[in-house]
Enzyme design. Structure first.
Site, PDB file in Angstrom:
ATOM      1  N   CYS A 200      52.205  15.682  76.586  1.00  0.00           N
ATOM      2  CA  CYS A 200      51.355  15.774  77.772  1.00  0.00           C
ATOM      3  C   CYS A 200      50.593  14.494  78.049  1.00  0.00           C
ATOM      4  O   CYS A 200      50.281  14.185  79.204  1.00  0.00           O
ATOM      5  CB  CYS A 200      50.399  16.951  77.644  1.00  0.00           C
ATOM      6  SG  CYS A 200      49.430  16.944  76.121  1.00  0.00           S
TER       7      CYS A 200
ATOM      8  N   GLU B  90      39.528  20.427  72.996  1.00  0.00           N
ATOM      9  CA  GLU B  90      39.996  20.873  71.690  1.00  0.00           C
ATOM     10  C   GLU B  90      39.724  19.751  70.693  1.00  0.00           C
ATOM     11  O   GLU B  90      39.751  18.577  71.039  1.00  0.00           O
ATOM     12  CB  GLU B  90      41.486  21.228  71.731  1.00  0.00           C
ATOM     13  CG  GLU B  90      41.756  22.456  72.586  1.00  0.00           C
ATOM     14  CD  GLU B  90      43.181  22.964  72.479  1.00  0.00           C
ATOM     15  OE1 GLU B  90      43.342  24.161  72.223  1.00  0.00           O
ATOM     16  OE2 GLU B  90      44.118  22.164  72.663  1.00  0.00           O
TER      17      GLU B  90
END
Length: 489
Positions: free
Chosen positions: A285, A463
């Site tokens: 990503c 995260e």
């Protein structure tokens, strides 16, 4: 016959049969071989998983933080002991080279669990004096049952990234891996149980997006952590809010810029660009797929990139020498090939690759050659949209102000990077780039200590890092009066 046989759900500390009566197949993208049939969860199965998680969470939260920390550390030990076994499964399921899965996927997942195991005992409240005989204190309490929805490119790493802070804070999690790569999340569940995590604290339900929607809309789930595409992320956020105002964390797509300034070390810059585009066959990503290069060095830089692309070793993922494998599925292959054709049609100059590989054993897999386009423009589809495959677009620029404006001209904001020997310029440029993860003279590392997440439509929340624990707890404020109570009436 499949390689791994029938795969069931994992609920309440063990394997159970789904009640839907439905299964789906998962295949080896390098060979097309059937790896497993996987049972799909029904609404009743999701309800059962959530109820089991509620029960397990009460036991887990009642433990001391030190007890939870020790159990999570044991899970880390088991992950590392089983690294080779898990890497072999991950390679078959994703198509990643075995050298990559051995060194990265399980290792980095275990690192994150170890990191949060160490922080479990550091979750603290505050004490605030009000006056001589009154004070306020705060408690950080777990949310309860959280849902994790994973992506197909880093199956076990994402499962570790989502469970680690959730469990460290005393929550339970019901996790749905991608239906494209569903195998290793079940192995993580086995490991958590063996380590001593109470039954129900980590449950795995399998299935497609409909199962993810059941989790997202479930009234007894307090938070959803999702990794995937932007459009799906918007649906998750909408359903989470409409159902019960759940908290959400989302790590979504990117079209990240890599800026190579005129004073860059060209060998270093070329190495970074190739890594930022072709690691994991481009299915990352954060990949730096928009490579902006100063006009004065573009030709020399491009030549060095092409030299390195020729050295990429495309092959069978199970071969130790391979460092570039197939795409994860036939659907992903078709998508990437479609983007390549779009690049050709819009006038980009194909410098390398651009084709599906079909000779010999490649014919049975989902292989596409590492692809480089030059003479790219900002308005091209290959430059504006996330491809999620091994396609590099090289663009030229003349000034710092110009390239920063062009780099920021996107609804994505996941990652960005610069290559320059000028430290002042490096920090100045990074501070102006609209991205949540940035690199200077490097690319791609996301250690446990580093918060990961995007700006704009590339995500919500973070995260990893200390800050993530705040999003798996809720604050309770308590006022204590030690003196006389003064009645109002």
């Amino acid at each position: 016959m499949s390689v791994y046989g029938l795969q069931r759900l994992y609920i309440g500390g063990g394997y159970v049969d789904a009640t839907s009566g439905k299964t789906f197949d998962t295949f080896d993208p390098a060979t097309g071989e059937l790896l497993a049939q996987v049972q799909q969860a029904s609404a009743a199965d999701v309800d059962r998983a959530v109820a089991s998680a509620q029960e397990g969470q009460r036991e887990w939260a009642a433990m001391t933080a030190m007890q939870r920390s020790r159990i999570l550390r044991r899970a880390v030990e088991l992950l590392r002991e089983r690294n080779d076994e898990l890497a072999a499964i991950e390679t078959r399921d994703t198509g990643k080279p075995i050298g990559e899965t051995l060194a990265v996927d399980i290792v980095t997942g275990a690192d994150v669990i170890e990191y949060y195991a160490g922080l479990a005992t550091a979750i603290e409240g505050l004490q605030v004096p009000l006056r001589a005989e009154s004070f306020v204190y705060t408690r950080r309490e777990p949310l309860g049952v959280c849902a994790g929805i994973g992506a197909w490119n880093y199956p076990i790493q994402i499962a570790c990234w989502k469970t680690a802070p959730a469990l460290a804070a005393g929550n339970a999690m019901v996790f749905k891996p991608s239906e494209v790569t569903p195998l290793t999340a079940l192995k993580l569940a086995e490991i958590y149980t063996e380590a001593g995590v109470p039954a129900g604290v980590f449950n795995v339900v399998q299935g497609d997006g409909s199962v993810g929607a059941l989790l997202t809309g479930h009234p007894d789930i307090a938070k959803v952590s999702f990794t995937g595409g932007v459009e799906t992320g918007k649906k998750v956020m909408s359903l989470a809010g409409a159902s019960s105002l759940k908290e959400v964390t989302m790590e979504l797509g990117g079209k990240s810029p890599l800026i190579v300034f005129d004073d860059a070390d060209l060998d270093r810059a070329a190495d970074i660009a190739v890594t930022a585009n072709f690691f994991s066959s481009g299915q990352v990503c954060t990949n730096g797929t928009r490579v902006f290069v100063h006009r004065s060095i573009k030709d020399a830089f491009t030549q060095k990139v092409l030299e390195r692309v020729k050295r990429i070793r495309v092959g069978k993922p199970t071969d130790a020498d391979t460092n570039f494998g197939p795409l994860v599925s036939a659907a992903q292959l078709d998508k990437v090939l479609g983007f390549i054709e779009s690049g050709k049609a819009e006038g980009a100059k194909l410098l390398a690759g651009g084709t599906r590989l079909t000779d010999g054993h490649f014919g049975s897999g989902q292989y596409v050659a590492p692809t480089v386009f030059g003479d790219c423009r900002d308005d091209m589809k290959i430059v504006r949209e996330e491809i999620f495959g091994p396609v590099m677009s090289i663009l030229e620029f003349e000034s710092e102000d110009e390239v920063i404006a062009r780099a920021n001209d996107t609804h994505y904001g996941l990652a960005a990077g610069v290559v320059t020997e000028n430290l002042s310029r490096a920090h100045r440029a990074i501070h102006r780039l609209e991205a949540g993860i940035c690199w200077i003279n490097t690319w791609g590392e996301s250690p446990a200590e580093m918060p990961v997440g995007g700006y704009k439509q590339s995500g919500v929340g973070r995260e990893n890092g200390i800050t993530t624990l705040e999003h798996y707890t809720r604050i309770k404020s308590v006022q204590v009066e030690l003196g006389r109570y003064n009645p109002v009436f």
